[in-house]
Scaffold this active site. Structure first.
Site, PDB file in Angstrom:
ATOM      1  N   LYS A 203     115.024  96.206 -34.934  1.00 42.73           N
ATOM      2  CA  LYS A 203     114.576  96.573 -36.278  1.00 42.73           C
ATOM      3  C   LYS A 203     114.461  95.291 -37.111  1.00 42.73           C
ATOM      4  CE  LYS A 203     116.000  97.206 -40.281  1.00 42.73           C
ATOM      5  NZ  LYS A 203     114.839  96.778 -41.054  1.00 42.73           N
ATOM      6  N   GLU A 278     125.832  87.374 -37.350  1.00 41.11           N
ATOM      7  CA  GLU A 278     125.466  86.034 -37.838  1.00 41.11           C
ATOM      8  C   GLU A 278     125.155  86.199 -39.323  1.00 41.11           C
ATOM      9  OE1 GLU A 278     125.821  83.498 -36.029  1.00 41.11           O
ATOM     10  OE2 GLU A 278     125.848  84.354 -34.022  1.00 41.11           O
ATOM     11  N   CYS A 312     120.464  80.211 -43.508  1.00 40.41           N
ATOM     12  CA  CYS A 312     121.893  80.548 -43.615  1.00 40.41           C
ATOM     13  C   CYS A 312     122.758  79.292 -43.613  1.00 40.41           C
ATOM     14  CB  CYS A 312     122.298  81.493 -42.489  1.00 40.41           C
ATOM     15  SG  CYS A 312     121.792  80.894 -40.883  1.00 40.41           S
ATOM     16  N   GLU A 409     126.736  82.865 -51.837  1.00 36.76           N
ATOM     17  CA  GLU A 409     125.501  82.360 -51.243  1.00 36.76           C
ATOM     18  C   GLU A 409     124.322  82.697 -52.164  1.00 36.76           C
ATOM     19  OE1 GLU A 409     123.947  84.361 -47.739  1.00 36.76           O
ATOM     20  OE2 GLU A 409     123.697  82.382 -46.830  1.00 36.76           O
TER      21      GLU A 409
HETATM   22  P1  NDP Z   1     120.347  92.045 -45.269  1.00 41.22           P
HETATM   23  O1  NDP Z   1     121.710  92.102 -44.711  1.00 41.22           O
HETATM   24  O2  NDP Z   1     120.054  92.825 -46.473  1.00 41.22           O
HETATM   25  O3  NDP Z   1     119.266  92.507 -44.192  1.00 41.22           O
HETATM   26  C1  NDP Z   1     119.241  92.061 -42.883  1.00 41.22           C
HETATM   27  C2  NDP Z   1     118.724  93.169 -41.991  1.00 41.22           C
HETATM   28  O4  NDP Z   1     119.632  94.263 -42.048  1.00 41.22           O
HETATM   29  C3  NDP Z   1     117.369  93.715 -42.431  1.00 41.22           C
HETATM   30  O5  NDP Z   1     116.644  94.092 -41.286  1.00 41.22           O
HETATM   31  C4  NDP Z   1     117.766  94.938 -43.250  1.00 41.22           C
HETATM   32  O6  NDP Z   1     116.732  95.912 -43.334  1.00 41.22           O
HETATM   33  C5  NDP Z   1     118.924  95.446 -42.422  1.00 41.22           C
HETATM   34  N1  NDP Z   1     119.836  96.300 -43.163  1.00 41.22           N
HETATM   35  C6  NDP Z   1     120.000  96.418 -44.509  1.00 41.22           C
HETATM   36  N2  NDP Z   1     120.959  97.326 -44.794  1.00 41.22           N
HETATM   37  C7  NDP Z   1     121.407  97.789 -43.599  1.00 41.22           C
HETATM   38  C8  NDP Z   1     122.399  98.737 -43.213  1.00 41.22           C
HETATM   39  N3  NDP Z   1     123.140  99.396 -44.115  1.00 41.22           N
HETATM   40  N4  NDP Z   1     122.606  98.970 -41.898  1.00 41.22           N
HETATM   41  C9  NDP Z   1     121.903  98.311 -40.965  1.00 41.22           C
HETATM   42  N5  NDP Z   1     120.933  97.407 -41.266  1.00 41.22           N
HETATM   43  C10 NDP Z   1     120.703  97.148 -42.562  1.00 41.22           C
HETATM   44  O7  NDP Z   1     120.038  90.510 -45.420  1.00 41.22           O
HETATM   45  P2  NDP Z   1     118.755  89.860 -46.041  1.00 41.22           P
HETATM   46  O8  NDP Z   1     117.541  90.514 -45.548  1.00 41.22           O
HETATM   47  O9  NDP Z   1     118.981  89.784 -47.498  1.00 41.22           O
HETATM   48  O10 NDP Z   1     118.805  88.428 -45.333  1.00 41.22           O
HETATM   49  C11 NDP Z   1     119.334  87.310 -45.914  1.00 41.22           C
HETATM   50  C12 NDP Z   1     120.775  87.131 -45.485  1.00 41.22           C
HETATM   51  O11 NDP Z   1     120.865  86.908 -44.088  1.00 41.22           O
HETATM   52  C13 NDP Z   1     121.408  85.928 -46.136  1.00 41.22           C
HETATM   53  O12 NDP Z   1     122.637  86.274 -46.670  1.00 41.22           O
HETATM   54  C14 NDP Z   1     121.582  84.932 -44.982  1.00 41.22           C
HETATM   55  O13 NDP Z   1     122.624  84.043 -45.082  1.00 41.22           O
HETATM   56  C15 NDP Z   1     121.727  85.811 -43.817  1.00 41.22           C
HETATM   57  N6  NDP Z   1     121.275  85.109 -42.627  1.00 41.22           N
HETATM   58  C16 NDP Z   1     122.212  84.670 -41.738  1.00 41.22           C
HETATM   59  C17 NDP Z   1     121.839  83.960 -40.630  1.00 41.22           C
HETATM   60  C18 NDP Z   1     122.842  83.513 -39.623  1.00 41.22           C
HETATM   61  O14 NDP Z   1     122.468  83.270 -38.493  1.00 41.22           O
HETATM   62  N7  NDP Z   1     124.106  83.382 -39.942  1.00 41.22           N
HETATM   63  C19 NDP Z   1     120.438  83.641 -40.361  1.00 41.22           C
HETATM   64  C20 NDP Z   1     119.548  84.155 -41.347  1.00 41.22           C
HETATM   65  C21 NDP Z   1     119.970  84.868 -42.447  1.00 41.22           C
HETATM   66  P3  NDP Z   1     115.612  95.888 -44.488  1.00 41.22           P
HETATM   67  O15 NDP Z   1     115.739  94.594 -45.218  1.00 41.22           O
HETATM   68  O16 NDP Z   1     114.345  96.016 -43.745  1.00 41.22           O
HETATM   69  O17 NDP Z   1     115.870  97.070 -45.367  1.00 41.22           O
END
Ligand code: NDP
Length: 511
Positions: A203, A278, A312, A409
């Site tokens: 997803k 991650e 990140c 962050e």
């Molecule tokens: P989110 O956690 O909001 O979203 C990440 C993914 O999770 C998306 O596909 C989102 O779907 C999905 N999601 C949202 N809510 C849920 C839920 N309740 N259950 C399951 N899946 C869910 O993060 P962001 O999109 O805001 O991404 C940015 C964040 O990711 C930053 O905090 C960054 O640091 C972190 N990140 C970490 C990395 C690492 O390797 N450590 C690498 C890259 C980013 P949708 O958005 O489609 O609704």
């Protein structure tokens, strides 16, 4: 979706850059591109460089999740998948790598359009990382091995005990990915799952699903067995949650925010699903007084401004030893003030937009909170001009550890600069956040570099560089930055589980 309606503002002119070929936009379920069960549920996807609608995507439902997971489970249990030679699983990934390579320019353009990442970056980095990732894991498929265990049975008798271990695939994997490295992240879930004998439902983030959908088409072309890889688009709180809770999912491989990761971990506890997380970071870039400033200053600026700070591991806290504080600040602020913001497609652009209007508002609000708490913006501190979601490269000074900008962050082009005095001060400041993803140390003194690296509580420490990832190097976060690791040998361990097979052999005079 109609091509002519794509990439226009509701009643505005056509987009300023030519559209790449768009995918059909259909989820991949059970080896077919299928209409979701509720095809009327559509969501706009926006070009962050212009704010224009590119096209509409399906918002799948919980029933689609069930279809996809059932397909992945059927494939996992099938004789074809269970008995496929590891080399042949690797060959599937190699075939996909070749197809991605063949469509590299198209995918690079699609990624730039959908995410606002600079086209020259998607070409050189995102697509290369994707192709390398597929080839890297293709090689792993045939390198999975168990161990022989010397057994010490408690009951002496005329028999001996021997044991061996196998690494067995965990089962159906749910891969959930964010929007900042869309195609690269998709491959970081799909490729190890396939290499290590699992099946997967991906997803991608709804904001940036286009390259994942195109990957789905290429996966079909590569001839993957039906159900081995499934890709569904939709809202995380709805279908992400359904994936996490689905009883047939055995592992969740998640990249995203810490809050979502915490919720996933709590839900997974009910069924003991395997989880790798991650998550976010607040990584320090530490510049020591003896550093080569010709490298350290642009290095620290790139650590935070690359990908508009939406990385990140971004170096979002700049810790500068007192004797060079003024010089480093002057250099980093000079770079910040002169970076050219613009469209992902303009070759002159040095920093692109943020992912969305909502995210830009969030970044702006966090900077405003920092200013209200007493920080000062030495560079930037406000949105940029233009129709896209631009935010100016920002350097905040006068910050302290208690401020929200130093603890949370921001995930934008915002760095907090701090003067540090001695080794104890550096270690204390570097570790003084709830995160522990990465850090960089810039110095010519190898003794200090290595000994400081030992004291920093982070999954990765870079010396005289930042944001360098390698598929052979384990990647993961300490503290609130995550759980478990991806890449390298660690990926093999997290997509497989050891199984011990213990046997009693009659001695019959042979021992
Ligand atoms: P989110 O956690 O909001 O979203 C990440 C993914 O999770 C998306 O596909 C989102 O779907 C999905 N999601 C949202 N809510 C849920 C839920 N309740 N259950 C399951 N899946 C869910 O993060 P962001 O999109 O805001 O991404 C940015 C964040 O990711 C930053 O905090 C960054 O640091 C972190 N990140 C970490 C990395 C690492 O390797 N450590 C690498 C890259 C980013 P949708 O958005 O489609 O609704």
């Amino acid at each position: 979706m109609t091509q002519s309606a794509q990439n226009r503002a509701p009643d505005g002119p056509a987009a300023p850059h030519p559209l790449p070929r768009l995918p059909r936009g259909l989820p991949l379920i059970d080896g077919q591109l299928v209409e979701p069960l509720r095809p009327d549920r559509m969501v706009d996807t926006i070009d962050p460089s212009t704010g224009r609608v590119i096209t509409q995507l399906h918002a799948c439902t919980i029933d689609d999740v069930d279809r996809a997971v059932q397909a992945a489970h059927r494939c996992f249990e099938s004789r074809e998948w269970r008995t496929m030679r590891p080399l042949d699983r690797g060959r599937l990934l190699e075939r996909l790598a070749l197809l991605v390579e063949e469509h590299r320019e198209e995918l690079a353009r699609l990624e730039a359009l959908d995410s606002g990442k600079l086209l020259n970056v998607t070409r050189a980095i995102d697509l290369q990382f994707t192709i390398d990732g597929l080839r890297y894991y293709a090689g792993w498929a045939s390198k999975i091995a168990g161990e022989y265990v010397s057994h010490s049975p408690l009951v002496p008798e005329d028999a001996v005990y021997r044991a061996y271990t196998q690494r067995r695939p965990v089962g159906v994997v749910a891969g959930i990915t964010p929007w900042n490295f869309p195609i690269g992240q998709a491959i970081q879930k799909i490729a190890p799952a396939i290499a290590f004998g699992c099946t997967v439902v991906l997803k991608p983030a709804l904001e940036t699903s286009l390259t994942a959908l195109r990957l789905g088409e290429l996966i079909l072309e590569a001839g993957f067995p039906a159900g081995a890889v499934n890709i569904i688009t939709g809202h995380g709180p709805e279908i992400g949650t359904a994936l996490v809770n689905h009883p047939l999912v055995r592992k969740i491989a998640f990249t995203g925010s810490t809050v979502t990761g915490q919720n996933i971990l709590a839900s997974a506890a009910q069924t003991m699903k395997r989880v790798t997380l991650e998550l976010g970071g607040k990584s320090p870039a530490i510049i020591l007084a003896d550093a080569d400033l010709d490298r350290a200053i642009p290095g620290a600026a790139a650590a935070i401004f690359a990908n508009s700070g939406q990385i990140c591991t971004a170096g979002s806290r700049l810790l500068i030893e007192a004797p060079i504080y003024d010089k480093v600040m002057e250099g980093v602020c000079d770079i910040a003030r002169n970076l050219k913001l613009g469209s992902a497609f303009d070759p002159a652009t040095q920093m692109g937009p943020l992912i969305s209007a909502r995210h830009r508002s969030r970044v702006a609000a966090m900077v405003e909170a920092g200013l209200a708490e007493g920080a000062s913006a030495v560079a930037g501190g406000c949105p940029g001009e233009g129709d896209g979601w631009f935010y100016k490269p920002t350097v905040l000074a006068g910050v302290s550890s208690q401020m929200s900008v130093m603890q949370e962050e921001i995930f934008g082009p915002v760095v907090c600069a701090v003067r540090v005095d001695d080794a104890a001060d550096i270690v204390r400041m570097a570790n003084d956040t709830p995160f522990g993803l990465a850090a960089s140390i810039w110095t010519r003194d190898l003794d200090r570099a290595h000994l400081l690296a030992e004291r920093i509580d982070a999954g990765t420490v870079w010396l005289n560089t930042h944001n360098v990832l390698d598929l052979a190097m384990p990647f993961g976060g300490h503290k609130l930055s995550g759980l478990g690791h991806e890449f390298g040998n660690e990926a093999m361990k997290s997509f497989t589980e050891p199984k011990a097979v213990c046997m009693r052999l009659e001695a019959r005079g042979l021992v």
